[in-house]
Design an enzyme around this catalytic site. Structure first.
Site, PDB file in Angstrom:
ATOM      1  N   ASN A   1       0.857  -1.179   0.000  1.00 17.14           N
ATOM      2  CA  ASN A   1       0.000   0.000   0.000  1.00 17.14           C
ATOM      3  C   ASN A   1       0.895   1.232   0.000  1.00 17.14           C
ATOM      4  O   ASN A   1       2.128   1.125  -0.013  1.00 17.14           O
ATOM      5  CB  ASN A   1      -0.968  -0.015   1.192  1.00 17.14           C
ATOM      6  N   ARG A   2       0.285   2.403  -0.003  1.00 17.16           N
ATOM      7  CA  ARG A   2       1.097   3.617  -0.107  1.00 17.16           C
ATOM      8  C   ARG A   2       2.063   3.783   1.062  1.00 17.16           C
ATOM      9  O   ARG A   2       3.229   4.162   0.871  1.00 17.16           O
ATOM     10  CB  ARG A   2       0.177   4.837  -0.207  1.00 17.16           C
ATOM     11  N   LYS A   3       1.596   3.485   2.254  1.00 20.04           N
ATOM     12  CA  LYS A   3       2.452   3.633   3.432  1.00 20.04           C
ATOM     13  C   LYS A   3       3.638   2.679   3.352  1.00 20.04           C
ATOM     14  O   LYS A   3       4.780   3.066   3.639  1.00 20.04           O
ATOM     15  CB  LYS A   3       1.631   3.354   4.695  1.00 20.04           C
ATOM     16  N   GLU A   4       3.384   1.442   2.948  1.00 16.17           N
ATOM     17  CA  GLU A   4       4.466   0.453   2.838  1.00 16.17           C
ATOM     18  C   GLU A   4       5.447   0.833   1.735  1.00 16.17           C
ATOM     19  O   GLU A   4       6.663   0.655   1.872  1.00 16.17           O
ATOM     20  CB  GLU A   4       3.866  -0.925   2.574  1.00 16.17           C
TER      21      GLU A   4
ATOM     22  N   ASP B   1      -5.911  -8.165   2.074  1.00 17.20           N
ATOM     23  CA  ASP B   1      -5.958  -9.626   1.921  1.00 17.20           C
ATOM     24  C   ASP B   1      -6.872 -10.014   0.769  1.00 17.20           C
ATOM     25  O   ASP B   1      -6.569 -10.936  -0.001  1.00 17.20           O
ATOM     26  CB  ASP B   1      -6.469 -10.276   3.206  1.00 17.20           C
TER      27      ASP B   1
END
EC number: 2.7.1.167
Length: 486
Positions: A198-201, A267
């Site tokens: 995701n964007r944060k990761e 998921d």
């Protein structure tokens, strides 16, 4: 549609969690402390973490082998019971260790409002001997896998040793590996075909901003340099962005939905991607379908799954809203489903500005050549470049709706280029039909279709019928006298 795909066998390895939910109602504040008092109504448990990926893949119709670590505690027994509710999941490869505490997350809710979450998880590193058992279990399950998912929740199961062993063995067997990553250093995933941060990761792994499309592009390139595969970035309400190894960037916008709970949405995405890959779909098609699955699951409370029937209905509804109008990835998914039933796909194209008998004759002739007919329409910008600034007379949406209403037309797509060459390359129809005013060598995409055994058909035209001639007559027709005033 999705109901027609034949899904394969998915091996999922990763951190297993048990998600518990305590439901009740709050009507007062405790006299002992300024906290709400919950009147407990019910308690439920569902598999979480990598097990939620497994539940989602199984709900879509995949057969799933699940590899992970559980303890010998009451939570482990509850976990096995919860997994057992889904017959498509084989739990025979679970590794059990007496020293491990089964990871449990308990959420306390009043209505749809989460009040508090209580986590229970071990604080120890998984011993080398247990890691070897995990590797052995994964290798055993790999013998019949079509795709492998590594669901990394940073709880210890996907150690360097386990990851390297799984990816190396998968590469030797030619099995694609999809990673749902949590690490800041993506080099640990080298050899995998796809990661889904995701964007944060993505920001944490690359140290780059991820606010705009351009920033996402550069951050995805940086991630790609670290591990060498395709990168699919999940962007919440902004949909998803796919950067393939060939440099192609594709965006998929998520359908609008009422968001109740985003827990477990990632998921659902990775499970849908894995399922589509196991069904031999390309990544762009898989991404579009995964965005629709995500939009469904966020409308549910808690850790949830999306069934094959739900996803099929959502995709069908999206296409049926405008008759049979579809994006290119949607059309690719539809065609794949048709072909699994032996359908011959026919393609024709044009501006189709004002529908007239000549157009109808061409459409009818094309439909007779096969089982399913796709009509590709030039976009408004494309028509202007070809016909001049005064055209089209009807915008692309109006033209698509009219074309889609014809009984012989099964699917309508709109292309931006001057010719449908790229669309033909993407859809790979069995037959192209054009008017007899062309020669076979002049038909755009004919060489592509014939290269894989398809053919080009030239249909007879209705003489004297064209949009240009109709417009010309309208311009030269005498104007009716305007009645004079009193």
């Amino acid at each position: 549609m999705i109901s027609d795909f034949i899904f394969g066998r998915v091996l999922i390895i990763g951190d297993l969690l048990l998600d518990c939910y305590i439901h009740g109602s709050v009507d007062r504040i405790s006299p002992e402390a300024p906290v709400p008092v919950l009147l407990r109504a019910k308690h439920s448990t569902v598999p979480g973490g990598a097990a939620n990926v497994a539940m989602n893949a199984a709900a879509l119709g995949c057969t799933v082998d699940l590899v992970g670590l559980v303890g010998q505690d009451s939570s482990a027994r509850e976990f096995r019971k919860a997994i057992g509710r889904q017959p498509n999941i084989d739990p025979g490869h679970l590794v059990e260790d007496a020293d491990w505490v089964t990871i449990t997350k308990t959420r306390v809710l009043s209505g749809r409002q989460q009040i508090v979450r209580i986590d229970e998880e071990p604080s120890v590193v998984i011993p080398a001997a247990v890691q070897e058992r995990l590797i052995a279990a994964a290798l055993a399950a790999m013998e019949r896998a079509d795709v492998i998912v590594c669901s990394d929740y940073a709880k210890g199961v996907l150690s360097d040793g386990v990851l390297q062993a799984v990816i190396r063995a998968a590469n030797q067997r030619g099995i694609p590996v999809v990673i749902d990553p949590k690490r800041r250093d993506l080099t640990a995933y080298k050899g995998a075909q796809l990661i889904t941060p995701n964007r944060k990761e993505l920001a944490a792994a690359t140290g780059l901003p991820v606010g705009s499309d351009t920033e996402i592009h550069f951050a995805a390139l940086a991630a790609q340099e670290q591990f060498g595969g395709d990168v699919l970035v999940t962007r919440s309400e902004e949909g998803m962005t796919l950067l393939e190894r060939n440099g192609r960037m594709t965006h998929a916008h998520v359908p609008k939905s009422e968001v109740f709970d985003v827990s477990g949405a990632g998921d659902t995405v990775v499970a849908t991607l894995a399922g589509m890959i196991s069904a031999r779909a390309d990544l762009r098609t898989a991404m579009v379908i995964a965005t629709n699955a995500a939009s469904i699951v966020v409308g549910k409370l808690g850790t949830a799954t999306v069934s094959r029937a739900e996803l099929s209905a959502a995709l069908k509804s999206k296409i049926d809203r405008d008759g049979v109008i579809a994006t290119l990835p949607q059309a690719q998914a539809m065609i794949e489903a048709w072909r699994q039933h032996g359908a011959r796909v026919v393609f024709t194209n044009g501006c189709f500005d004002l529908l007239h008998p000549g157009h109808i004759a061409l459409i009818q002739a094309a439909a007779r050549e096969g089982d399913k007919l796709i009509v590709a329409l030039n976009s408004d910008a494309s028509v202007r470049r070809l016909k001049g600034e005064e055209r089209p007379l009807q915008d692309e949406r109006a033209r698509a709706i009219v074309m889609g209403a014809l009984r012989d037309v099964d699917l309508v797509v709109i292309f931006e280029e001057d010719t449908p060459y790229e669309t033909i390359c993407a859809l790979r129809p069995d037959i192209i039909v054009k008017g007899a005013d062309y020669t076979e060598d002049e038909v755009v995409g004919g060489d592509i279709v014939k290269s894989y055994g398809g053919r080009v058909v030239l249909a007879d035209l209705v003489s004297g019928r064209s949009t240009t001639s109709i417009v010309s007559k309208m311009k030269t027709a005498p104007q009716a006298d305007t009645p004079s005033g009193p």
